[in-house]
Design a protein around this motif. Structure first.
Motif, PDB file in Angstrom:
ATOM      1  N   ALA A  43     -29.526  17.625 -48.120  1.00 15.66           N
ATOM      2  CA  ALA A  43     -30.247  18.665 -48.753  1.00 15.66           C
ATOM      3  C   ALA A  43     -31.898  18.203 -48.594  1.00 15.66           C
ATOM      4  N   ASN A  44     -32.187  17.437 -48.135  1.00 11.72           N
ATOM      5  CA  ASN A  44     -33.553  17.288 -47.742  1.00 11.72           C
ATOM      6  C   ASN A  44     -34.285  17.798 -46.809  1.00 11.72           C
ATOM      7  N   PHE A  45     -33.244  18.749 -46.054  1.00 11.82           N
ATOM      8  CA  PHE A  45     -33.803  19.529 -45.032  1.00 11.82           C
ATOM      9  C   PHE A  45     -34.174  20.882 -45.682  1.00 11.82           C
ATOM     10  N   ASN A  46     -33.662  20.883 -46.787  1.00  4.33           N
ATOM     11  CA  ASN A  46     -34.151  22.284 -47.514  1.00  4.33           C
ATOM     12  C   ASN A  46     -35.612  22.400 -47.559  1.00  4.33           C
ATOM     13  N   ILE A  47     -36.344  21.521 -47.227  1.00  2.00           N
ATOM     14  CA  ILE A  47     -37.619  21.396 -47.173  1.00  2.00           C
ATOM     15  C   ILE A  47     -38.333  22.323 -46.447  1.00  2.00           C
ATOM     16  N   TYR A  48     -37.654  22.693 -45.282  1.00  3.98           N
ATOM     17  CA  TYR A  48     -37.985  23.590 -44.370  1.00  3.98           C
ATOM     18  C   TYR A  48     -38.227  24.845 -44.852  1.00  3.98           C
ATOM     19  N   HIS A  49     -37.612  25.251 -45.916  1.00  3.42           N
ATOM     20  CA  HIS A  49     -37.687  26.602 -46.262  1.00  3.42           C
ATOM     21  C   HIS A  49     -38.872  26.755 -47.516  1.00  3.42           C
ATOM     22  N   ARG A  50     -39.621  25.536 -47.846  1.00  2.00           N
ATOM     23  CA  ARG A  50     -40.599  25.631 -48.634  1.00  2.00           C
ATOM     24  C   ARG A  50     -41.679  26.301 -47.827  1.00  2.00           C
ATOM     25  N   PRO A  51     -42.402  27.318 -48.761  1.00  2.66           N
ATOM     26  CA  PRO A  51     -43.511  28.012 -48.062  1.00  2.66           C
ATOM     27  C   PRO A  51     -44.649  27.107 -47.524  1.00  2.66           C
ATOM     28  N   GLY A  52     -44.979  27.378 -46.302  1.00  2.00           N
ATOM     29  CA  GLY A  52     -46.196  26.699 -45.637  1.00  2.00           C
ATOM     30  C   GLY A  52     -45.862  25.480 -44.669  1.00  2.00           C
ATOM     31  N   VAL A  53     -44.498  25.205 -44.699  1.00  2.00           N
ATOM     32  CA  VAL A  53     -43.899  23.976 -43.845  1.00  2.00           C
ATOM     33  C   VAL A  53     -43.900  24.866 -42.340  1.00  2.00           C
ATOM     34  N   GLY A  54     -43.116  25.811 -42.348  1.00  2.00           N
ATOM     35  CA  GLY A  54     -43.225  26.453 -41.003  1.00  2.00           C
ATOM     36  C   GLY A  54     -44.453  26.850 -40.250  1.00  2.00           C
ATOM     37  N   ALA A  55     -45.475  27.442 -41.088  1.00  2.00           N
ATOM     38  CA  ALA A  55     -46.860  27.549 -40.741  1.00  2.00           C
ATOM     39  C   ALA A  55     -47.616  26.162 -40.300  1.00  2.00           C
ATOM     40  N   ALA A  56     -47.371  25.225 -41.033  1.00  2.79           N
ATOM     41  CA  ALA A  56     -47.907  23.737 -40.588  1.00  2.79           C
ATOM     42  C   ALA A  56     -47.445  23.448 -39.205  1.00  2.79           C
ATOM     43  N   PHE A  57     -45.988  23.632 -38.824  1.00  4.01           N
ATOM     44  CA  PHE A  57     -45.634  23.338 -37.740  1.00  4.01           C
ATOM     45  C   PHE A  57     -46.086  24.200 -36.501  1.00  4.01           C
ATOM     46  N   GLY A  58     -46.252  25.480 -37.021  1.00  4.96           N
ATOM     47  CA  GLY A  58     -46.771  26.326 -35.908  1.00  4.96           C
ATOM     48  C   GLY A  58     -48.121  26.090 -35.579  1.00  4.96           C
ATOM     49  N   ASN A  59     -49.153  25.565 -36.726  1.00  3.91           N
ATOM     50  CA  ASN A  59     -50.589  25.199 -36.483  1.00  3.91           C
ATOM     51  C   ASN A  59     -50.614  24.164 -35.929  1.00  3.91           C
ATOM     52  N   SER A  60     -49.599  22.997 -35.792  1.00  6.19           N
ATOM     53  CA  SER A  60     -49.664  21.734 -34.942  1.00  6.19           C
ATOM     54  C   SER A  60     -49.293  22.206 -33.644  1.00  6.19           C
ATOM     55  N   LEU A  61     -48.522  23.063 -33.303  1.00  5.86           N
ATOM     56  CA  LEU A  61     -48.013  23.363 -31.933  1.00  5.86           C
ATOM     57  C   LEU A  61     -49.082  24.159 -31.331  1.00  5.86           C
TER      58      LEU A  61
END
Length: 282
Positions: A43-61
């Protein structure tokens, strides 16, 4: 007996790696699969569905790729210029000393330096605004966003490239350029057909090292971007110390596992490219 002796000599380094890298990484991975009561969960990996997480990883990349490319190119140009100076000369020693120092100059000190220089009331900002009538923040305070991290990151990326790439460029056999000249080719022919292809593995290994360095950087971004968690390391911090009740060790561990997976790919590619560069320039 000699192998046993060599193993004993390496034991402090092995213990250091296990305690400082392997053990923390293992604890992070385990925490990603544990819930609050100590049971196993995904269940901890549900955090990837939280708004902003995907964008943060994209920004880092994109931030890591852009600053690694810029730092690699600029650092390689400096290395090329250094070939024209004696290795025991003043210029060479100054560049070596500055590169070794600036490649480690980061964190809060670097963030403060850029705020004092390019912040809203920084010296350069005020000079441009009052003397040159140029407002670099006319369209917003970009310094405190991921875009504003580009300059600080390049500041320590370029010296790191100089430190890592110059030995490969210096090891390039001089006889090769002489052979190209004897065959009627010029400097352009040498670099296009001989020098650059031979140096490309070393250049790519330096680029990957810079990418990993930028992707894992935390303190400079934490000091500059005080609002929001716009890159992956800051998302890990937010998930761990969230004041809204959404933070947890397991959620931060899940985000860290994502970062570890990306870093593992980069380190694997670095090892492959470094092996290639070592076989070409020995």
């Amino acid at each position: 007996m000699r192998q046993v002796s060599n193993a004993l000599k390496l034991s402090p380094f092995v213990v250091y790696v296990l305690l400082m890298f392997a053990l923390p990484a293992a604890l992070v991975v385990v925490s990603a699969f544990r819930d609050g009561s100590g049971g196993w969960t995904l269940a901890n990996f549900n955090i990837y569905h939280r708004p902003g997480v995907g964008a943060a990883f994209g920004n880092s990349l994109w931030l890591s790729a852009l600053t690694a490319a810029a730092g690699a190119v600029l650092g390689a140009l400096v290395c090329y210029a250094l070939l024209g100076y004696r290795e025991d000369g003043v210029v060479h020693r100054l560049v070596d000393a500055a590169s070794s120092t600036l490649s480690q100059f980061g964190g809060v000190m670097l963030a403060f330096a850029f705020i004092a220089t390019l912040g809203n009331q920084g010296m350069v900002t005020l000079f441009l605004r009052e003397v040159m009538r140029i407002d670099i923040y006319a369209h917003g305070m970009w310094l405190y966003t991921p875009v504003g991290l580009v300059l600080p990151y390049i500041f320590f990326q370029m010296p790191l490239m100089i430190v890592t790439f110059y030995p490969a460029m210096a090891r390039l056999p001089r006889q090769l350029s002489e052979a190209v000249a004897m065959l009627g080719g010029g400097a352009g022919h040498f670099w296009r057909h001989v020098g650059l292809p031979m140096l490309m593995p070393s250049f790519m290994s330096g680029f990957l090292l810079l990418f990993a360095n930028a992707f894992s950087a935390y303190a400079t971004a934490a000091a500059l971007i005080s609002q929001g968690s716009q890159i992956a390391p800051l998302q890990v911090r937010a998930a761990l110390i969230s004041e809204t009740g959404l933070g947890s060790e397991g959620a931060s561990g899940a985000l860290a596992v994502g970062m570890l997976a990306i870093m593992a790919i980069v380190v694997g590619l670095y090892a492959l490219v470094e092996r290639k560069s070592s076989s070409w320039l020995c």
